[in-house]
Structure formats: C-alpha cells, structure tokens
Write a protein that holds these residues in place. Sequence first.
Motif, PDB file in Angstrom:
ATOM      1  N   ILE A  79     116.983 -18.567 -37.472  1.00  0.00           N
ATOM      2  CA  ILE A  79     116.907 -19.868 -37.667  1.00  0.00           C
ATOM      3  C   ILE A  79     118.393 -20.674 -38.178  1.00  0.00           C
ATOM      4  N   ARG A  80     118.638 -21.827 -37.627  1.00  0.00           N
ATOM      5  CA  ARG A  80     119.611 -22.958 -38.222  1.00  0.00           C
ATOM      6  C   ARG A  80     119.231 -23.843 -38.967  1.00  0.00           C
ATOM      7  N   SER A  81     117.830 -24.469 -38.784  1.00  0.00           N
ATOM      8  CA  SER A  81     117.432 -25.484 -39.354  1.00  0.00           C
ATOM      9  C   SER A  81     116.005 -25.415 -39.624  1.00  0.00           C
ATOM     10  N   ILE A  82     115.559 -26.683 -40.457  1.00  0.00           N
ATOM     11  CA  ILE A  82     113.980 -26.408 -40.721  1.00  0.00           C
ATOM     12  C   ILE A  82     113.908 -28.095 -40.312  1.00  0.00           C
ATOM     13  N   ARG A  83     112.564 -28.192 -40.014  1.00  0.00           N
ATOM     14  CA  ARG A  83     111.986 -29.747 -39.702  1.00  0.00           C
ATOM     15  C   ARG A  83     110.591 -29.700 -40.751  1.00  0.00           C
ATOM     16  N   PHE A  84     110.346 -30.818 -41.405  1.00  0.00           N
ATOM     17  CA  PHE A  84     109.264 -31.189 -42.171  1.00  0.00           C
ATOM     18  C   PHE A  84     108.468 -32.149 -41.534  1.00  0.00           C
ATOM     19  N   GLY A  85     107.021 -31.751 -41.543  1.00  0.00           N
ATOM     20  CA  GLY A  85     106.079 -32.618 -41.182  1.00  0.00           C
ATOM     21  C   GLY A  85     105.550 -33.394 -42.188  1.00  0.00           C
ATOM     22  N   PHE A  86     106.244 -33.769 -43.245  1.00  0.00           N
ATOM     23  CA  PHE A  86     105.742 -34.172 -44.491  1.00  0.00           C
ATOM     24  C   PHE A  86     107.039 -34.758 -45.376  1.00  0.00           C
ATOM     25  N   THR A  87     106.792 -35.507 -46.452  1.00  0.00           N
ATOM     26  CA  THR A  87     107.927 -35.636 -47.111  1.00  0.00           C
ATOM     27  C   THR A  87     108.035 -34.670 -48.221  1.00  0.00           C
ATOM     28  N   PRO A  88     109.055 -33.945 -47.940  1.00  0.00           N
ATOM     29  CA  PRO A  88     109.420 -32.684 -48.865  1.00  0.00           C
ATOM     30  C   PRO A  88     110.003 -32.781 -50.080  1.00  0.00           C
ATOM     31  N   GLU A  89     109.713 -33.887 -50.919  1.00  0.00           N
ATOM     32  CA  GLU A  89     110.312 -33.911 -52.260  1.00  0.00           C
ATOM     33  C   GLU A  89     109.905 -32.932 -53.136  1.00  0.00           C
ATOM     34  N   ARG A  90     108.852 -32.306 -53.050  1.00  0.00           N
ATOM     35  CA  ARG A  90     108.330 -31.338 -53.950  1.00  0.00           C
ATOM     36  C   ARG A  90     109.283 -29.896 -53.518  1.00  0.00           C
ATOM     37  N   TYR A  91     109.097 -29.578 -52.247  1.00  0.00           N
ATOM     38  CA  TYR A  91     109.614 -28.227 -52.001  1.00  0.00           C
ATOM     39  C   TYR A  91     111.040 -28.090 -51.401  1.00  0.00           C
ATOM     40  N   TRP A  92     111.424 -29.341 -50.831  1.00  0.00           N
ATOM     41  CA  TRP A  92     112.911 -29.124 -50.402  1.00  0.00           C
ATOM     42  C   TRP A  92     113.575 -30.772 -50.802  1.00  0.00           C
ATOM     43  N   PRO A  93     113.834 -31.020 -51.886  1.00  0.00           N
ATOM     44  CA  PRO A  93     114.256 -32.045 -52.296  1.00  0.00           C
ATOM     45  C   PRO A  93     115.559 -32.638 -51.919  1.00  0.00           C
ATOM     46  N   ASP A  94     116.550 -31.802 -51.592  1.00  0.00           N
ATOM     47  CA  ASP A  94     117.686 -32.078 -50.799  1.00  0.00           C
ATOM     48  C   ASP A  94     117.598 -32.103 -49.131  1.00  0.00           C
ATOM     49  N   ALA A  95     116.402 -32.318 -48.527  1.00  0.00           N
ATOM     50  CA  ALA A  95     116.205 -32.571 -47.297  1.00  0.00           C
ATOM     51  C   ALA A  95     116.945 -33.791 -46.775  1.00  0.00           C
ATOM     52  N   PHE A 126     100.194 -47.596 -38.358  1.00  0.00           N
ATOM     53  CA  PHE A 126      99.693 -49.047 -38.720  1.00  0.00           C
ATOM     54  C   PHE A 126      99.037 -48.934 -40.129  1.00  0.00           C
ATOM     55  N   VAL A 127      99.197 -49.861 -40.947  1.00  0.00           N
ATOM     56  CA  VAL A 127      98.421 -49.982 -42.268  1.00  0.00           C
ATOM     57  C   VAL A 127      97.939 -51.289 -42.431  1.00  0.00           C
ATOM     58  N   ARG A 128      96.776 -51.254 -43.255  1.00  0.00           N
ATOM     59  CA  ARG A 128      96.071 -52.485 -43.797  1.00  0.00           C
ATOM     60  C   ARG A 128      95.487 -52.313 -45.058  1.00  0.00           C
ATOM     61  N   ASN A 129      95.955 -53.560 -46.037  1.00  0.00           N
ATOM     62  CA  ASN A 129      95.880 -53.173 -47.220  1.00  0.00           C
ATOM     63  C   ASN A 129      96.287 -52.270 -48.055  1.00  0.00           C
ATOM     64  N   LEU A 130      97.596 -51.873 -47.584  1.00  0.00           N
ATOM     65  CA  LEU A 130      98.244 -50.642 -47.993  1.00  0.00           C
ATOM     66  C   LEU A 130      99.500 -50.780 -48.231  1.00  0.00           C
ATOM     67  N   ARG A 131     100.126 -50.808 -49.403  1.00  0.00           N
ATOM     68  CA  ARG A 131     101.511 -50.933 -49.758  1.00  0.00           C
ATOM     69  C   ARG A 131     102.044 -49.460 -49.967  1.00  0.00           C
ATOM     70  N   VAL A 132     102.861 -48.994 -49.129  1.00  0.00           N
ATOM     71  CA  VAL A 132     103.403 -47.681 -49.413  1.00  0.00           C
ATOM     72  C   VAL A 132     104.901 -47.485 -49.945  1.00  0.00           C
ATOM     73  N   SER A 133     105.303 -46.398 -50.259  1.00  0.00           N
ATOM     74  CA  SER A 133     106.516 -46.283 -51.063  1.00  0.00           C
ATOM     75  C   SER A 133     107.503 -47.134 -50.266  1.00  0.00           C
ATOM     76  N   GLN A 134     108.769 -47.486 -51.117  1.00  0.00           N
ATOM     77  CA  GLN A 134     109.944 -47.992 -50.510  1.00  0.00           C
ATOM     78  C   GLN A 134     110.599 -46.952 -49.955  1.00  0.00           C
ATOM     79  N   GLU A 135     110.430 -45.741 -50.739  1.00  0.00           N
ATOM     80  CA  GLU A 135     111.721 -44.646 -50.335  1.00  0.00           C
ATOM     81  C   GLU A 135     111.083 -44.093 -49.018  1.00  0.00           C
ATOM     82  N   ALA A 136     111.998 -43.463 -48.361  1.00  0.00           N
ATOM     83  CA  ALA A 136     111.739 -42.564 -46.896  1.00  0.00           C
ATOM     84  C   ALA A 136     110.733 -41.817 -47.185  1.00  0.00           C
ATOM     85  N   HIS A 137     109.522 -41.743 -46.174  1.00  0.00           N
ATOM     86  CA  HIS A 137     108.476 -40.992 -46.521  1.00  0.00           C
ATOM     87  C   HIS A 137     107.731 -40.777 -44.896  1.00  0.00           C
TER      88      HIS A 137
END
Length: 291
Positions: free
Chosen positions: A244-260, A272-283
């Motif tokens: 392989i030459r690359s990896i794609r993540f189906g989640f925010t990989p801050e724990r397992y691959w912080p330099d993704a 779509f969200v309702r009554n929900l404020r999510v992170s300002q960081e990429a997620h």
Amino acid sequence: MGGVIDALTTTIGSQDAELQAAFCDYVPQVFRRASFRQWCAWGEWNDDYRAFALVESGRVVANASVMRMRLLLEGREVTGYQLGAVGCLPSHRGRGLARVVMNAALDACGDAPVLLFANPKVRQFYPRFGFQPQMQTLFAATYDAVPEGPPAPTLNLDDAEVRAGLAALSSEGLPSTERFGARGYATVASWPVANGFARPLRQLGTEAWVFAGVEGETLYLDDVFAREPFDLRAWIPRLIDRPIRSIRFGFTPERYWPDAMVAGEDTEADLFVRNLRVSQEAHRFPVMAHT
C-alpha cells in the motif's frame, strides 16, 4: 386530519415482533439495497432503537427511526439520538406522512442532540425540522507498507460470541475518536455488516478489532474498537494482502494517527445536526456509527 394521522403513529420497539416484520417489509420498498432482516435475526434490535411508523392495514407506509446514542463531544459523553430509515412508500408520497413521522420521532428526542446522515437528494427536507448541515472531513496518510507476518484473523458477526465481543469493546473500551464520536454503538456497526456493506472485521490481538480492507494501493481503516491504547502502525503489515501507499480513515484519527492529513470533504452522505454543537476542529463521525 393532521391530528387523526398523528394519533395513528405507532412506536415499534424491541419486543414487537409482528410490527418489526412489517417494518422489514417497508425498508426495501423505500431503500432498495437495504434490509433489516438479518440484523433483526441476530437480535440487534434492542431498547436503544425505536421506529415511529404509520401503519395502514398491517403495512408500514411511512417511518422515522430513532437510535439512542452515547455521543462524544470533545471527550464529553452526552445522550443523543440518530435518525434513520426516514421515508414513505412511493404509493403514499405527497400526503405529508414523512412530516408526521419526523415530528413523532423528534418529539421522542426532546431537547437532546440529534443527528442524521441523509441522501444528498433530500438535503432540503431536514432544515424544515431545525436541522443544520455539518461538514465532515476526510482524513488520510501517506504510508508505504508491505504484507508481513501472519494476517490478522477475520471475525464473523454471524457468531453470537463475536457480536457480544464487539458490544463489549464498543461499550467499555476506548472510542476511536473523542472529538466527535460515540460509545456503545455495536448494534449500529452490525447493520452494514448484516447488509454486506462493511469491510471485514479483523482481530488485532485479543482486545483490539478493526473494520478494514485494501482497495488498490490504499488501506481503508473504517473504525477501531479497542480496550486499551495500542500501536496501530505495528499492525498495518498484517492488515494488508498487497503493498500500500496510503491509508484512509473512516473516523477522526487523532488518537491513532495524529499526523493524518485533511484530504477533503466527505460528500458520500450529508450530515445534519439539531441541538448539537460539534468541534470547531476538523472531524469525521465514525462511518460505522452511521445509521
């Protein structure tokens, strides 16, 4: 007339076998490739999942389902809900029935956070109910690796013990991401498996399982269920059957691959969200946690 229709809204729960069968008949008529039959046969419909349906002559003609979720927002756990299976039989469209079941489902959610993933074709529908679109980010890493060592075993969710193991890891272990994720969603993750949509579930040691598969020169890591932190990179050679030459993540990989790297916007399903404020960081909400 609206009040009469509202009164006929039926809640289908985990013990309602006859109504569950009617719900299973409804689903493929609205979502052509989807089925709930195997998922129900596995016993995955528990008290967290409720369907708010309009039933006519024993048939479900419109529905909005609610899955109770243990959401994680920047590491803080809150009870929220995710909607799914929202729709109406083609023969019954144009009568406002989807609005009726949506209102019933949202009434059950109260003021709690609610999210849903929708087909881009209906992105005008959900803002009418107070939902706002929320961008999801794709994450990737450049990573050269070749197969090495015995392949990580593949687990089969047809096995009740495997389903129980996934439930335990999901409920008690580390979430794959705490930025915008969830705990305890094994019955959500099992649904795409039951439909043949998921990548294989692979076992990394005794206390870490991943949904992963190789396409071309890319390893797709859709989700991680683990009891304790572990070195994911060390397992990559055992998850691949070709270089392989690359990896794609189906989640925010801050724990397992912080330099993704951020690799664009996820456009496969609109969040779509309702009554929900999510992170300002990429997620990215874990793909195996989508209903």
